[in-house]
Design an enzyme around this catalytic site. Structure first.
Site, short mmCIF file in Angstrom:
data_model
loop_
_atom_site.label_atom_id
_atom_site.label_comp_id
_atom_site.label_asym_id
_atom_site.label_seq_id
_atom_site.Cartn_x
_atom_site.Cartn_y
_atom_site.Cartn_z
N HIS A 96 -4.17 0.28 40.66
CA HIS A 96 -2.92 0.46 40.92
C HIS A 96 -2.33 0.05 38.87
O HIS A 96 -1.62 0.27 38.70
CB HIS A 96 -2.63 -0.21 41.57
CG HIS A 96 -0.58 -0.19 41.98
ND1 HIS A 96 0.20 -0.09 42.21
CD2 HIS A 96 -0.42 -1.37 41.01
CE1 HIS A 96 1.70 0.07 42.26
NE2 HIS A 96 1.87 -1.09 41.06
N GLU A 97 -2.79 -1.36 38.42
CA GLU A 97 -3.00 -1.60 37.66
C GLU A 97 -3.54 -1.09 36.05
O GLU A 97 -2.81 -1.37 35.54
CB GLU A 97 -3.06 -3.51 37.27
CG GLU A 97 -2.94 -3.96 38.54
CD GLU A 97 -1.07 -4.43 38.79
OE1 GLU A 97 -0.42 -4.23 37.52
OE2 GLU A 97 -0.47 -4.87 39.39
N HIS A 104 -0.37 1.76 35.54
CA HIS A 104 0.69 0.81 34.57
C HIS A 104 -0.36 0.28 33.75
O HIS A 104 0.83 1.43 32.22
CB HIS A 104 0.71 -0.55 35.02
CG HIS A 104 1.76 -0.58 36.11
ND1 HIS A 104 3.20 -0.27 36.50
CD2 HIS A 104 1.48 -0.73 37.53
CE1 HIS A 104 3.40 -0.27 37.51
NE2 HIS A 104 2.94 -0.85 38.32
N GLU A 143 6.12 2.64 38.04
CA GLU A 143 6.08 2.53 39.35
C GLU A 143 5.18 3.89 39.35
O GLU A 143 4.38 4.05 40.47
CB GLU A 143 6.44 2.07 40.23
CG GLU A 143 6.31 1.17 41.65
CD GLU A 143 5.29 0.27 41.20
OE1 GLU A 143 5.44 -0.32 39.93
OE2 GLU A 143 4.36 -0.25 41.70
ZN ZN Z 1 3.46 -1.90 39.67
#
Ligand code: ZN
Length: 504
Positions: A265-266, A269, A295
């Protein structure tokens, strides 16, 4: 002064703001990842000083001078300078008329509120937090009253995190989700099918998990030469421009998949931040355009890619070389089912991919009430529990696991939650577009993520903040946020995971 000179001065002025922002981001990362506790007070002063310097520069007379001149000659500006003008004007218009004293009081209230909220949550005592929440809403409304225009206060807040987002857009979006996801969830729970494959709970050494983090980060395309991985209670990504983008994770010995997915997830980003084009590197455009689009990238890598069957076909055997004996019989299918188990739960941050958006929907509805209907904050626990029952079929046993669970409101973040759901929806929409051009599943099954990232870079990452969210999304396929893609994605995926017949 010639236009050329004004542009040069404007850009060097923005450079200074951008450098201060970079320093602040680095301090923030340092503060969150092991700076000495004893320095907390002096560090807070330094950070407060930098924040107010940045604020003053954003709304100064000098800034207004540049904006006035450039505003009259917009048609003569190139795309990058025009974007710098637009981004700076947006900040100026939002902040310039706000009394500094009120901003200071709001930030004091927020620091106080976080402490009060944490105690209230620990003691399961909503009434201890209620007066504070009331004050946060009231002061937020007061702050918004100084802004230009007559938009609804909650629309102004939505726009802060996602330019152009309004209640009208959200109502339509969440309305569609509610009509599809709630029945789909009911079909899954009523089917009585279980996805428990016994893969959860087998301990994995933290040292091994750290190795796994680096392995998977590199595979998905996070450049560790311009990034690093640290450990914090709650994972996050922060950076000082595309050449310094850092992420954190949290390891649980008995739940290695938690950090495994936090990392992916990170990385989503971080990859967004690392892949911006040279022209905008280290300028104020060197950052993702909005919370929702940010996101969309983290959730694309985490869910669309990382929780897909082809991904597990690709990664399973290699991952097992890092895992202890208990995983030796694990198959791609077992992992796929484990990481897509649908289980309505009380806590948003532990929610599965399908029920997650329902958690967001109810928060959106409650926030809208707080800023529209003058709801009595003391009624929030009851409203919360009713919505929880309606959408997820659960009633929290206490407020700590209900209305008090999230830090956001105490931190003054109101209007932020919808961006999480928007992100998931955009991710599904981008997947649909991508599928028109390439066999995404085949690429994932080969581990050829670079082709996928190249598509995202071309359409999203490289542009940083050059375009508004609407323009950026519209450029790809000529349409705006469309919940249908997300609904179709969720329906197909979870019908497959749970072996449901389509449509009944
Ligand atoms: Zn996030």
């Amino acid at each position: 002064m010639s236009l050329e000179t004004t542009v040069m001065r404007f850009m060097s002025y923005l450079d200074k703001i951008n450098m201060l922002n970079g320093v602040l981001a680095t301090l923030y990362f340092d503060a969150s990842t092991g700076a000495p506790n004893g320095a907390a007070d002096s560090r807070a002063k330094r950070m407060g000083f930098l924040s107010s310097e940045i604020f003053s520069m954003q709304v100064s007379d000098e800034m207004k001078g540049y904006l006035d001149i450039l505003g009259e000659q917009q048609d003569k500006l190139d795309e990058v300078v025009l974007a710098m003008y637009r981004v700076s004007k947006r900040v100026y218009d939002k902040k310039a008329k706000t009394p500094v004293e009120l901003v200071r009081r709001f930030s004091e209230l927020k620091s106080k509120a976080e402490v009060i909220w944490r105690d209230a949550k620990n003691n399961n005592d909503f009434n201890a937090f209620a007066p504070c929440l009331q004050e946060l809403v009231a002061m937020n409304k007061k702050l918004l009253s100084y802004r230009e225009g007559d938009a609804h206060p909650y629309d102004m807040l939505l726009d802060d995190y996602e330019e152009g987002l309004t209640m009208q857009v959200c109502d339509e979006f969440f309305g569609k989700l509610r009509a599809s996801i709630v029945p789909l969830l009911r079909r899954i729970t009523e089917s009585g099918k279980q996805n428990d494959t016994g893969l959860r709970g087998i301990p994995v050494d933290i040292a091994k998990q750290r190795e796994i983090s680096r392995m998977i980060a590199q595979k998905v395309g996070y450049d560790l030469n311009r990034g690093l991985i640290r450990e914090t209670e709650h994972p996050f990504c922060s950076g000082a421009g595309r050449d310094d983008v850092r992420i954190t994770t949290h390891y649980y010995e008995n739940e290695f998949l938690s950090s495994f997915y936090s990392i992916i997830h990170e990385c989503g980003h971080a990859i967004y931040e690392q892949n911006k084009k040279d022209e905008i590197a280290n300028t104020i455009l060197d950052r993702g355009i909005s919370a929702g689009l940010h996101e969309s990238q983290s959730r694309f890598y985490e869910n669309v890619l990382g929780r897909s069957k082809p991904f597990w076909d690709y990664i399973c055997e290699e991952l097992k070389t890092y895992l202890p004996e208990g995983y030796s019989k694990a198959t791609p299918d077992m992992f796929f089912k484990t990481v897509n188990e649908v289980k309505p739960s009380l806590i948003r941050i532990y929610a599965d991919e399908l029920t997650y958006c329902l958690h967001i929907m109810m928060r959106y509805e409650i926030e809208k009430m707080m800023f529209s209907d003058g709801v009595d904050v003391y009624d929030l626990p009851r409203i919360w529990n009713e919505k929880m029952q309606e959408y997820l079929g659960l009633t929290p046993p206490d407020d700590a696991r209900g209305v008090l669970q999230d830090v956001h409101w105490s931190a003054g973040l109101m209007g932020y939650f919808p961006t999480y759901a928007l992100g998931s929806a955009y991710a599904a929409q981008f997947l649909a577009y991508m599928r028109r051009e390439m066999d995404v599943d085949a690429l994932i099954r080969k581990g050829d993520f670079a082709v996928i990232t190249a598509w995202l870079t071309k359409h999203i990452h490289s542009h940083g903040s050059v375009y508004t969210p609407a323009k950026l999304v519209g450029r790809i396929a000529g349409e705006q946020l469309n919940a249908d893609y997300y609904i179709e994605y969720l329906t197909n995926k979870f019908s497959a995971v749970y072996g449901l017949e389509a449509g009944n």
